[in-house]
Each structure stands twice: as C-alpha cells, then as structure tokens.
Scaffold this active site. Structure first.
Site, mmCIF file in Angstrom:
data_model
loop_
_atom_site.group_PDB
_atom_site.id
_atom_site.type_symbol
_atom_site.label_atom_id
_atom_site.label_comp_id
_atom_site.label_asym_id
_atom_site.label_seq_id
_atom_site.Cartn_x
_atom_site.Cartn_y
_atom_site.Cartn_z
ATOM 1 N N ASP A 153 0.875 -1.185 0.000
ATOM 2 C CA ASP A 153 0.000 0.000 0.000
ATOM 3 C C ASP A 153 0.906 1.228 0.000
ATOM 4 O O ASP A 153 2.116 1.124 0.218
ATOM 5 C CB ASP A 153 -0.887 -0.009 1.257
ATOM 6 N N SER A 154 0.291 2.383 -0.221
ATOM 7 C CA SER A 154 1.061 3.630 -0.156
ATOM 8 C C SER A 154 1.524 3.920 1.277
ATOM 9 O O SER A 154 2.399 4.755 1.475
ATOM 10 C CB SER A 154 0.190 4.791 -0.624
ATOM 11 N N GLU A 158 -2.847 8.960 8.289
ATOM 12 C CA GLU A 158 -1.402 8.653 8.419
ATOM 13 C C GLU A 158 -0.818 9.363 9.640
ATOM 14 O O GLU A 158 0.135 8.897 10.249
ATOM 15 C CB GLU A 158 -0.627 9.066 7.154
ATOM 16 N N CYS A 166 -10.942 3.007 -0.069
ATOM 17 C CA CYS A 166 -9.530 3.299 0.222
ATOM 18 C C CYS A 166 -9.205 2.500 1.474
ATOM 19 O O CYS A 166 -9.991 2.502 2.435
ATOM 20 C CB CYS A 166 -9.348 4.798 0.493
ATOM 21 N N THR A 167 -8.071 1.795 1.464
ATOM 22 C CA THR A 167 -7.779 0.899 2.593
ATOM 23 C C THR A 167 -7.439 1.652 3.882
ATOM 24 O O THR A 167 -7.353 1.035 4.946
ATOM 25 C CB THR A 167 -6.639 -0.081 2.248
ATOM 26 N N ASN A 202 -6.449 0.733 -3.057
ATOM 27 C CA ASN A 202 -7.443 0.954 -4.115
ATOM 28 C C ASN A 202 -6.876 1.813 -5.232
ATOM 29 O O ASN A 202 -7.166 1.599 -6.410
ATOM 30 C CB ASN A 202 -8.675 1.652 -3.530
ATOM 31 N N THR A 203 -6.066 2.789 -4.854
ATOM 32 C CA THR A 203 -5.518 3.725 -5.841
ATOM 33 C C THR A 203 -4.648 2.980 -6.853
ATOM 34 O O THR A 203 -4.751 3.198 -8.065
ATOM 35 C CB THR A 203 -4.702 4.817 -5.112
ATOM 36 N N TYR A 245 -0.661 8.431 -2.347
ATOM 37 C CA TYR A 245 -0.632 8.188 -3.791
ATOM 38 C C TYR A 245 -1.855 8.817 -4.482
ATOM 39 O O TYR A 245 -1.822 9.091 -5.665
ATOM 40 C CB TYR A 245 -0.703 6.676 -4.078
HETATM 41 N N1 DGL Z 1 -4.730 3.150 0.955
HETATM 42 C C1 DGL Z 1 -4.746 3.732 -0.364
HETATM 43 C C2 DGL Z 1 -5.966 3.367 -1.146
HETATM 44 O O1 DGL Z 1 -6.551 2.356 -0.842
HETATM 45 C C3 DGL Z 1 -4.152 4.976 -0.357
HETATM 46 C C4 DGL Z 1 -4.304 6.179 -0.595
HETATM 47 C C5 DGL Z 1 -3.284 7.241 -0.797
HETATM 48 O O2 DGL Z 1 -2.104 7.001 -0.612
HETATM 49 O O3 DGL Z 1 -3.736 8.309 -1.169
HETATM 50 O O4 DGL Z 1 -6.343 4.027 -2.071
#
Ligand code: DGL
Length: 275
Positions: free
Chosen positions: A10-11, A154, A187-188, A74-75, A42
């Site tokens: 993940d990001s 975060e 989004c996770t 998800n991104t 991200y």
């Molecule tokens: N957890 C990410 C998602 O599911 C991250 C989002 C991000 O870094 O903006 O989209």
C-alpha cells in the site's frame, strides 16, 4: 501446499487493515508487507508516478519470493492492476477493488443507492462503478473523493473532532442529497475511520473491501493448492519511512503475538534500487 509468504503493499499503513482479517481467516499464512510511507499519499499523484512506484514495490516483493501479491491499495488497483499482471505473469496478483465490487453487485438490492468514497485517483478512474456494473446494472452508484482523509489517518488523527468534522465536510451532502443506503470504503485507510462514519450516519451500511479481499485470497490459494501449513517464516513489515503511527498500527495488530513479526526500514532511490 506453499509456505512462502503473501506480499501485501500500500502507499502507507492503510493496507494493514487487511491483515487482521487475514490472520483470522487464514492463521497459517505469513506476510511480507510494504508500506510506502515516505511517498504517501498516492491518491492525488499522476497515474504514471503511481505506476512506477507500484512496479518498484512489486519487483521487490517478487524478488522476496512471495507466492502471491495483494494490492492492498485501491488507488494502485484502480491505476495499474493489469500492467502489474502483465509484468509479473508468473505470480497471482489480487486487486482490492474487484472482489468488493462483485460482492456489492451480488448483495445490494435493486434500486439501492450506493456511494463510493476514495482518493481522487480511484474516483476519477470510476474503478468501483465500472467493476460493479459488469455484474449489476440495477444499482444507483454515486462517487465522491475525500482527499484529506489519508493524510489525517497517516498522522493518527482518527477518533476525534477534527476527523468527525472532515467526514461531515465531505460526506453530509453526499449521503443526504443522494439518499445513500450503502457506502463502500474505497480506500484501505478508511476502515480506520469506519467507527466514526457508522456513528455519524447510523442508517448507512458500510462495506469494507479490506475484509472482502481476504475471501478472494482464500479461494485462490485453495483452488491452486497453495495454502500454507506450519510455515516458520516470520512476518515482515517494511516501510519506506518508519513513522511512529506505522509502528503503532503493527503493535496493535500483533498485540497478543509479540514474537511473530519483524519491522524493517527499506527505501528506494530514484533509480528504483533497493537500499
Ligand atoms: N490506501 C490507499 C488506497 O486504498 C491509499 C491512498 C493514498 O495514498 O492516497 O487508495
């Protein structure tokens, strides 16, 4: 049987929301997790940047000999799941969007008003909407980006007034104007504010893809005879920047199993080399 670990990425710390579900449903499975905490978020970045970061991380996971990659973001799933599969055809790659979209399509009643919240990139790609409509065209789908959620999460700003106000800022009009009965946490990171959302909008059914993806992992491993049995691998959690919050999340996940994890710092330079 395959005792190699499953690679998650993940990001940042959001993908960690899948891990307790995995540990509950598949306790024998071991994990290598990579959170790109140095480069998060991200969700507001250009798709090329997200693709490049994702390729670097997937490359690292493949070199670490994982048996499967789970895109716990998800991104990234909305941006480059097909490219990742093309580049690493030898390894099963599970995106987080498709299993949840299928479940929503199968379980929501005809005429339901389903809202999707996510990052700017996920929402602009219409990733859930397109995926749901492959299975069911009789739901009313609404989408809304919530870009300030990830930086706050975060930073560990979750169970407090600032987060509640931010949720209301993004979601009051979205939920009420569209008369939503269901919302997908696209989004996770968002499962970490699921309690707030459920408290503020008590009538809303909240769908959490971080739990749903684990059933897909389970089926894939079972169907391909890849379930782990008595693996002695130690779970490994990498972060490109070891933030306090990332460490706290891992402590929280493993609170009863202190010995069963290692946390490491790992960075990528601009050329993509692992340092
Ligand atoms: N957890 C990410 C998602 O599911 C991250 C989002 C991000 O870094 O903006 O989209």
């Amino acid at each position: 049987m395959d005792n190699r670990p499953i690679g998650f990425f993940d990001s940042g710390l959001g993908g960690l929301t899948c891990i307790p579900y995995l540990m509950k449903e598949l306790p024998e499975e071991k994990i290598i997790y990579f959170g790109d905490t140095a480069r998060t978020p991200y969700g507001s970045k250009a798709t090329n940047t997200i693709r490049n970061f994702s390729m670097e991380i997937a490359d690292f996971l493949v070199k670490s000999d994982v048996k499967m990659i789970v895109i716990a973001c998800n991104t990234v799933s909305a941006t480059c799941v097909d490219e990742l599969r093309e580049r690493f055809p030898e390894i099963p790659i599970v995106g987080i969007i498709e299993p949840a979209a299928k479940k929503v399509a199968e379980t929501c009643q005809t005429g339901s008003n389903v809202g999707i919240i996510g990052t700017k990139v996920t929402i602009a790609a219409h990733a859930y909407k397109d995926s749901i409509s492959k299975y069911n065209n009789f739901l009313n789908i609404f989408e809304s980006p919530c870009p300030a959620f990830v930086p706050l999460i975060e930073e560990g700003i979750t169970e407090n007034e600032i987060m509640d106000l931010t949720i209301k800022y993004y979601m009051d009009g979205f939920v009420n104007d569209n008369e939503l009965d269901t919302v997908i946490l696209g989004c996770t990171h968002y499962p970490l504010i699921k309690k707030n959302i459920a408290r503020i909008y008590p009538g809303l059914t909240v769908i959490d893809p971080s739990s749903i993806v684990v059933s897909r992992i389970h089926h894939l491993l079972e169907d391909n005879d890849m379930l782990a049995v008595d693996s002695d691998f130690t779970n490994l959690f990498y972060a490109s920047d070891l933030s306090e919050n990332f460490l706290n999340m891992i402590e929280h996940i493993f609170e009863e199993e202190e010995e069963d994890k290692k946390v490491k710092f790992l960075n990528f330079d601009l050329e993509g080399e692992v340092k």
